[in-house]
Design a protein around this motif. Structure first.
Motif, short mmCIF file in Angstrom:
data_model
loop_
_atom_site.label_atom_id
_atom_site.label_comp_id
_atom_site.label_asym_id
_atom_site.label_seq_id
_atom_site.Cartn_x
_atom_site.Cartn_y
_atom_site.Cartn_z
N GLU A 198 0.86 -1.42 -0.05
CA GLU A 198 -0.04 0.12 0.05
C GLU A 198 0.73 1.11 0.06
O GLU A 198 1.93 1.14 0.87
CB GLU A 198 -0.92 0.12 1.20
CG GLU A 198 -2.26 -0.82 0.86
CD GLU A 198 -3.12 -0.61 2.07
OE1 GLU A 198 -3.13 0.18 2.73
OE2 GLU A 198 -3.95 -1.61 2.11
N ILE B 117 3.80 -5.89 -10.97
CA ILE B 117 2.52 -5.55 -10.56
C ILE B 117 1.59 -6.26 -11.38
O ILE B 117 1.34 -6.11 -12.69
CB ILE B 117 2.53 -4.10 -10.57
CG1 ILE B 117 3.53 -3.57 -9.88
CG2 ILE B 117 1.05 -3.59 -10.34
CD1 ILE B 117 3.55 -1.92 -9.94
N GLU C 123 -2.07 -6.09 -10.42
CA GLU C 123 -3.45 -5.41 -10.11
C GLU C 123 -3.03 -4.19 -9.25
O GLU C 123 -2.24 -3.98 -8.45
CB GLU C 123 -4.22 -6.21 -9.09
CG GLU C 123 -5.76 -5.92 -8.82
CD GLU C 123 -6.57 -6.91 -8.21
OE1 GLU C 123 -7.60 -6.45 -8.10
OE2 GLU C 123 -6.19 -8.05 -7.83
N TYR C 124 -3.92 -3.03 -9.54
CA TYR C 124 -3.98 -1.90 -8.91
C TYR C 124 -5.33 -1.68 -8.15
O TYR C 124 -6.42 -1.56 -8.94
CB TYR C 124 -3.84 -0.80 -9.96
CG TYR C 124 -2.36 -0.73 -10.63
CD1 TYR C 124 -1.40 -0.25 -10.08
CD2 TYR C 124 -2.30 -1.52 -11.83
CE1 TYR C 124 -0.16 -0.09 -10.84
CE2 TYR C 124 -0.92 -1.47 -12.56
CZ TYR C 124 -0.02 -0.81 -11.93
OH TYR C 124 1.10 -0.88 -12.78
N LEU D 30 0.41 7.02 -10.84
CA LEU D 30 1.38 6.48 -10.41
C LEU D 30 2.72 6.08 -11.31
O LEU D 30 2.46 5.79 -12.29
CB LEU D 30 1.20 4.98 -9.88
CG LEU D 30 2.05 4.12 -9.08
CD1 LEU D 30 2.75 4.60 -7.90
CD2 LEU D 30 1.85 2.70 -9.03
N TYR E 235 0.47 3.84 -14.06
CA TYR E 235 -1.01 3.62 -13.74
C TYR E 235 -1.67 4.95 -13.58
O TYR E 235 -1.14 5.77 -12.98
CB TYR E 235 -1.26 2.77 -12.53
CG TYR E 235 -2.73 2.61 -11.96
CD1 TYR E 235 -3.50 1.81 -12.90
CD2 TYR E 235 -3.11 3.50 -10.99
CE1 TYR E 235 -4.98 1.77 -12.28
CE2 TYR E 235 -4.59 3.23 -10.43
CZ TYR E 235 -5.50 2.30 -11.26
OH TYR E 235 -6.86 2.29 -10.73
N TRP F 60 -5.61 6.59 -12.19
CA TRP F 60 -7.04 6.42 -11.74
C TRP F 60 -7.73 7.67 -11.76
O TRP F 60 -7.40 8.86 -11.55
CB TRP F 60 -7.10 6.00 -10.35
CG TRP F 60 -8.38 6.11 -9.58
CD1 TRP F 60 -9.16 4.75 -9.61
CD2 TRP F 60 -8.67 6.79 -8.87
NE1 TRP F 60 -10.21 5.22 -8.95
CE2 TRP F 60 -10.16 6.67 -8.25
CE3 TRP F 60 -8.70 8.40 -8.67
CZ2 TRP F 60 -10.99 7.14 -7.54
CZ3 TRP F 60 -9.54 8.97 -7.78
CH2 TRP F 60 -10.73 8.53 -7.31
N PRO G 275 -10.99 -1.00 -9.74
CA PRO G 275 -9.40 -1.61 -9.74
C PRO G 275 -9.32 -1.98 -11.08
O PRO G 275 -10.21 -2.54 -11.82
CB PRO G 275 -9.62 -2.88 -8.73
CG PRO G 275 -10.82 -2.40 -7.78
CD PRO G 275 -11.88 -1.54 -8.69
N LEU H 89 -3.09 3.75 -3.20
CA LEU H 89 -3.38 2.31 -4.06
C LEU H 89 -2.46 1.59 -3.25
O LEU H 89 -1.76 1.38 -2.66
CB LEU H 89 -2.44 2.53 -5.30
CG LEU H 89 -2.91 3.71 -6.52
CD1 LEU H 89 -1.82 3.76 -7.37
CD2 LEU H 89 -4.22 3.24 -6.91
N LEU I 110 -0.96 -2.11 -4.37
CA LEU I 110 -0.61 -2.83 -5.33
C LEU I 110 -0.26 -4.42 -5.21
O LEU I 110 0.20 -4.63 -3.94
CB LEU I 110 0.81 -2.24 -5.76
CG LEU I 110 1.03 -0.62 -5.89
CD1 LEU I 110 2.53 -0.33 -6.03
CD2 LEU I 110 0.21 -0.27 -6.95
#
Length: 193
Positions: A30, A64, A66-67, A81, A107, A109, A115, A154, A156
């Motif tokens: 995190e 990585i 998944e976010y 990110l 990434y 958002w 997600p 986030l 990760l």
């Protein structure tokens, strides 16, 4: 007529690669703002983060996969990110303007986005020895000033195992374009950055 000074698109691209690992670990890491208090509307604040401790001295890459956004849409307008080519020094981690090269887009958002879980076997490679990613910079755009500290960030999900496909971000942009009113199609030349 609406003039656009910067148009861009972000595409995830995949390339074939085979990498080997001795372990099959899953890490959750995190990263979040540490009580950010924007003082103006439309303020951008950022914070630097090292790689997870499990990866800092490892000679294996990790991915990585998944976010998971940890943000409130009424507070954060969007988050970006970046991967950094240097590990952030401890005294720069809280500063809003860091003198590090953090130009690797990993990434983004925006309000209400879900997600992002990459397809099985696909990941963004990171690690201190095999990649240019040795740390992270999280940038948050705040819509309004805040009276209470914010901890947007986030989670990760990182795998330490072989990934047959590498993910990356391919940014294309045009420095200027015009979108005339009531027009359904326009032509705009773009280039890679």
């Amino acid at each position: 007529m609406l003039a656009i000074s910067l148009l861009f698109g972000i595409f995830i691209f995949l390339s074939l690669a085979t990498l080997n690992f001795a372990s099959d670990d899953t890490l959750e890491y995190e990263i979040h703002m540490q009580g950010a208090l924007p003082k103006r509307a439309n303020e951008y604040l950022s914070r630097l983060f090292p790689l997870p401790p499990e990866l800092q001295k490892s000679y294996e890459s990790a991915f990585i996969v998944e976010y998971i956004p940890l943000a409130n849409s009424s507070i954060a307008h969007h988050m970006v990110l970046h991967g950094c080519s240097q590990a952030p020094p401890e005294h720069f981690r809280q500063a809003s303007m860091q003198p590090l090269d953090c130009g690797i887009l990993l990434y983004a958002w925006a309000m209400g986005a879900l997600p992002l879980r990459l397809p099985q076997g696909v990941g963004f490679r990171l690690g201190p020895h095999e990649t240019d990613i040795k740390g992270f910079r999280l940038e948050v755009h705040y819509r309004t000033p805040l009276l209470q500290p914010d901890y947007s960030g986030l989670r990760l999900i990182i795998l330490r195992r072989s990934m047959p496909l590498l993910a990356g971000v391919f940014l294309v942009l045009a420095t200027y374009g015009e979108l005339p009113g009531h027009t359904s199609h326009i032509h705009l030349d773009i280039s890679c950055r």
